[in-house]
Design a protein around this motif. Structure first.
Motif, PDB file in Angstrom:
ATOM      1  N   PRO A  37      11.817   2.400  -2.189  1.00  0.00           N
ATOM      2  CA  PRO A  37      11.140   2.298  -3.488  1.00  0.00           C
ATOM      3  C   PRO A  37      11.625   1.165  -4.401  1.00  0.00           C
ATOM      4  CG  PRO A  37      12.676   4.124  -3.518  1.00  0.00           C
ATOM      5  CD  PRO A  37      12.685   3.579  -2.105  1.00  0.00           C
ATOM      6  N   LEU A  38      11.670  -0.019  -3.862  1.00  0.00           N
ATOM      7  CA  LEU A  38      11.931  -1.201  -4.684  1.00  0.00           C
ATOM      8  C   LEU A  38      10.606  -1.697  -5.253  1.00  0.00           C
ATOM      9  CD1 LEU A  38      14.418  -3.074  -2.340  1.00  0.00           C
ATOM     10  CD2 LEU A  38      14.954  -1.859  -4.468  1.00  0.00           C
ATOM     11  N   PRO A  39      10.620  -2.285  -6.448  1.00  0.00           N
ATOM     12  CA  PRO A  39       9.374  -2.756  -7.065  1.00  0.00           C
ATOM     13  C   PRO A  39       8.563  -3.726  -6.188  1.00  0.00           C
ATOM     14  CG  PRO A  39      11.130  -2.754  -8.679  1.00  0.00           C
ATOM     15  CD  PRO A  39      11.772  -2.442  -7.359  1.00  0.00           C
ATOM     16  N   LEU A  40       9.229  -4.510  -5.328  1.00  0.00           N
ATOM     17  CA  LEU A  40       8.513  -5.420  -4.424  1.00  0.00           C
ATOM     18  C   LEU A  40       7.525  -4.692  -3.524  1.00  0.00           C
ATOM     19  CD1 LEU A  40      11.398  -7.663  -3.054  1.00  0.00           C
ATOM     20  CD2 LEU A  40       9.501  -8.382  -4.514  1.00  0.00           C
ATOM     21  N   HIS A  41       7.816  -3.393  -3.262  1.00  0.00           N
ATOM     22  CA  HIS A  41       7.022  -2.608  -2.316  1.00  0.00           C
ATOM     23  C   HIS A  41       6.180  -1.529  -2.993  1.00  0.00           C
ATOM     24  CE1 HIS A  41       9.883  -4.596   0.220  1.00  0.00           C
ATOM     25  NE2 HIS A  41      10.858  -3.743  -0.011  1.00  0.00           N
ATOM     26  N   THR A  42       6.396  -1.324  -4.301  1.00  0.00           N
ATOM     27  CA  THR A  42       5.762  -0.167  -4.952  1.00  0.00           C
ATOM     28  C   THR A  42       5.013  -0.482  -6.236  1.00  0.00           C
ATOM     29  OG1 THR A  42       7.761   0.324  -6.228  1.00  0.00           O
ATOM     30  CG2 THR A  42       7.550   1.395  -4.063  1.00  0.00           C
ATOM     31  N   ASP A  43       5.236  -1.644  -6.823  1.00  0.00           N
ATOM     32  CA  ASP A  43       4.669  -1.963  -8.136  1.00  0.00           C
ATOM     33  C   ASP A  43       4.055  -3.365  -8.079  1.00  0.00           C
ATOM     34  OD1 ASP A  43       4.322  -2.906 -10.783  1.00  0.00           O
ATOM     35  OD2 ASP A  43       5.943  -1.625 -11.527  1.00  0.00           O
ATOM     36  N   GLU A  44       2.736  -3.413  -8.037  1.00  0.00           N
ATOM     37  CA  GLU A  44       2.063  -4.703  -7.873  1.00  0.00           C
ATOM     38  C   GLU A  44       2.341  -5.663  -9.028  1.00  0.00           C
ATOM     39  OE1 GLU A  44      -1.808  -4.479  -5.437  1.00  0.00           O
ATOM     40  OE2 GLU A  44      -1.714  -2.579  -6.568  1.00  0.00           O
ATOM     41  N   ASP A  45       2.429  -5.158 -10.247  1.00  0.00           N
ATOM     42  CA  ASP A  45       2.706  -6.033 -11.400  1.00  0.00           C
ATOM     43  C   ASP A  45       4.115  -6.614 -11.311  1.00  0.00           C
ATOM     44  OD1 ASP A  45       0.175  -5.615 -12.475  1.00  0.00           O
ATOM     45  OD2 ASP A  45       0.835  -3.884 -13.664  1.00  0.00           O
ATOM     46  N   ALA A  46       5.084  -5.778 -11.027  1.00  0.00           N
ATOM     47  CA  ALA A  46       6.459  -6.254 -10.890  1.00  0.00           C
ATOM     48  C   ALA A  46       6.583  -7.219  -9.705  1.00  0.00           C
ATOM     49  CB  ALA A  46       7.423  -5.081 -10.727  1.00  0.00           C
ATOM     50  N   ALA A  47       5.910  -6.891  -8.598  1.00  0.00           N
ATOM     51  CA  ALA A  47       5.957  -7.752  -7.416  1.00  0.00           C
ATOM     52  C   ALA A  47       5.353  -9.123  -7.711  1.00  0.00           C
ATOM     53  CB  ALA A  47       5.239  -7.081  -6.247  1.00  0.00           C
ATOM     54  N   ALA A  48       4.314  -9.158  -8.546  1.00  0.00           N
ATOM     55  CA  ALA A  48       3.682 -10.431  -8.910  1.00  0.00           C
ATOM     56  C   ALA A  48       4.653 -11.338  -9.665  1.00  0.00           C
ATOM     57  CB  ALA A  48       2.438 -10.175  -9.743  1.00  0.00           C
ATOM     58  N   GLU A  49       5.599 -10.742 -10.364  1.00  0.00           N
ATOM     59  CA  GLU A  49       6.592 -11.513 -11.124  1.00  0.00           C
ATOM     60  C   GLU A  49       7.808 -11.896 -10.282  1.00  0.00           C
ATOM     61  OE1 GLU A  49       6.092 -12.601 -14.253  1.00  0.00           O
ATOM     62  OE2 GLU A  49       4.092 -11.714 -14.045  1.00  0.00           O
ATOM     63  N   SER A  50       7.889 -11.404  -9.065  1.00  0.00           N
ATOM     64  CA  SER A  50       9.042 -11.688  -8.201  1.00  0.00           C
ATOM     65  C   SER A  50       8.902 -13.065  -7.566  1.00  0.00           C
ATOM     66  CB  SER A  50       9.140 -10.625  -7.096  1.00  0.00           C
ATOM     67  OG  SER A  50       8.157 -10.876  -6.096  1.00  0.00           O
ATOM     68  N   ARG A  51       9.935 -13.489  -6.889  1.00  0.00           N
ATOM     69  CA  ARG A  51       9.889 -14.774  -6.196  1.00  0.00           C
ATOM     70  C   ARG A  51       8.870 -14.778  -5.066  1.00  0.00           C
ATOM     71  NH1 ARG A  51      14.145 -17.724  -4.555  1.00  0.00           N
ATOM     72  NH2 ARG A  51      15.406 -16.926  -6.239  1.00  0.00           N
ATOM     73  N   PHE A  52       8.399 -13.608  -4.634  1.00  0.00           N
ATOM     74  CA  PHE A  52       7.383 -13.532  -3.583  1.00  0.00           C
ATOM     75  C   PHE A  52       5.969 -13.644  -4.139  1.00  0.00           C
ATOM     76  CE2 PHE A  52      11.089 -11.429  -1.723  1.00  0.00           C
ATOM     77  CZ  PHE A  52      11.226 -12.178  -0.567  1.00  0.00           C
ATOM     78  N   GLY A  53       5.821 -13.469  -5.458  1.00  0.00           N
ATOM     79  CA  GLY A  53       4.525 -13.643  -6.094  1.00  0.00           C
ATOM     80  C   GLY A  53       3.507 -12.568  -5.781  1.00  0.00           C
ATOM     81  N   LEU A  55       2.954  -8.248  -3.864  1.00  0.00           N
ATOM     82  CA  LEU A  55       3.403  -7.114  -3.069  1.00  0.00           C
ATOM     83  C   LEU A  55       3.753  -7.540  -1.649  1.00  0.00           C
ATOM     84  CD1 LEU A  55       3.541  -3.967  -3.479  1.00  0.00           C
ATOM     85  CD2 LEU A  55       1.278  -3.893  -2.406  1.00  0.00           C
ATOM     86  N   ILE A  56       4.882  -7.052  -1.128  1.00  0.00           N
ATOM     87  CA  ILE A  56       5.249  -7.298   0.268  1.00  0.00           C
ATOM     88  C   ILE A  56       5.716  -5.989   0.901  1.00  0.00           C
ATOM     89  CG2 ILE A  56       5.855  -9.720  -0.082  1.00  0.00           C
ATOM     90  CD1 ILE A  56       8.834  -8.851   0.112  1.00  0.00           C
ATOM     91  N   ALA A  57       5.579  -5.916   2.203  1.00  0.00           N
ATOM     92  CA  ALA A  57       6.019  -4.741   2.946  1.00  0.00           C
ATOM     93  C   ALA A  57       7.536  -4.722   3.050  1.00  0.00           C
ATOM     94  CB  ALA A  57       5.409  -4.735   4.350  1.00  0.00           C
ATOM     95  N   SER A  58       8.098  -3.526   3.036  1.00  0.00           N
ATOM     96  CA  SER A  58       9.513  -3.342   3.321  1.00  0.00           C
ATOM     97  C   SER A  58       9.810  -3.862   4.728  1.00  0.00           C
ATOM     98  CB  SER A  58       9.839  -1.850   3.236  1.00  0.00           C
ATOM     99  OG  SER A  58      11.074  -1.558   3.836  1.00  0.00           O
ATOM    100  N   GLY A  59      10.996  -4.415   4.918  1.00  0.00           N
ATOM    101  CA  GLY A  59      11.394  -4.823   6.265  1.00  0.00           C
ATOM    102  C   GLY A  59      11.415  -3.650   7.227  1.00  0.00           C
ATOM    103  N   PHE A  60      11.765  -2.466   6.705  1.00  0.00           N
ATOM    104  CA  PHE A  60      11.768  -1.272   7.558  1.00  0.00           C
ATOM    105  C   PHE A  60      10.347  -0.871   7.939  1.00  0.00           C
ATOM    106  CE2 PHE A  60      15.850  -1.111   5.414  1.00  0.00           C
ATOM    107  CZ  PHE A  60      16.686  -0.996   6.510  1.00  0.00           C
TER     108      PHE A  60
END
Length: 156
Positions: A37-53, A55-60
């Motif tokens: 449950p990291l924002p990169l995998h669960t929160d589209e708004d937060a993920a948009a602000e990340s370095r990935f720009g 939502l991305i899938a968890s490595g697991f």
């Protein structure tokens, strides 16, 4: 490939095509909420602000996609007893919603044991539609070594 594949039929360098799977936005969100449950995998708004720009899938999650492809296309038709080791997991590129991932598995080595089993060392790879490697893993599984009642000459 015979109805059930045994370790004695495997050869180092053989590569199995594991097919492909599409990763949906909903799957990324569900897996993330349940297991990573990291924002990169669960929160589209937060993920948009990340370095990935976005939502991305968890490595697991990505690793689970490879496992599913391996089971569907290889392990469910093989004399696999159990997993033994996962190592050298490399997450090379992000997996995004709607990516189609293509899997392959290469046999690195087959080591027969005295108890009728064999340890199979393999390398799994997932690539996306652009051809970028998104995941690589090496692992070992325990297989039945020989076909009961004799062998079949077909090698993988």
């Amino acid at each position: 490939m015979s109805a059930v594949l045994y370790a004695e039929e495997l050869r180092p360098g053989a590569v199995f095509d594991l097919g492909s799977a599409k990763v949906s936005r909903e799957e990324i969100l569900d897996f993330g909420r349940r297991f990573d449950p990291l924002p990169l995998h669960t929160d589209e708004d937060a993920a948009a602000e990340s370095r990935f720009g976005g939502l991305i899938a968890s490595g697991f999650h990505t690793l689970a996609v490879l496992q599913r492809l391996a089971v569907d296309m290889l392990f469910s038709h093989a004399a696999v007893i159990a997993g033994r080791e996962m190592g050298s997991i490399r997450m090379r590129a992000p997996v995004r919603p709607e990516d189609v991932l293509h899997g392959s598995m290469e046999i690195v080595d087959v080591h027969a044991r005295n108890d009728g089993t064999a340890v199979v060392h393999s390398r799994g790879t997932l690539t996306n539609d652009s051809g970028a490697v998104v995941l690589e893993i090496e692992g070992k599984t325990l297989w039945e070594h020989r076909r009961p009642g004799g062998t079949e000459n077909g090698a993988a």
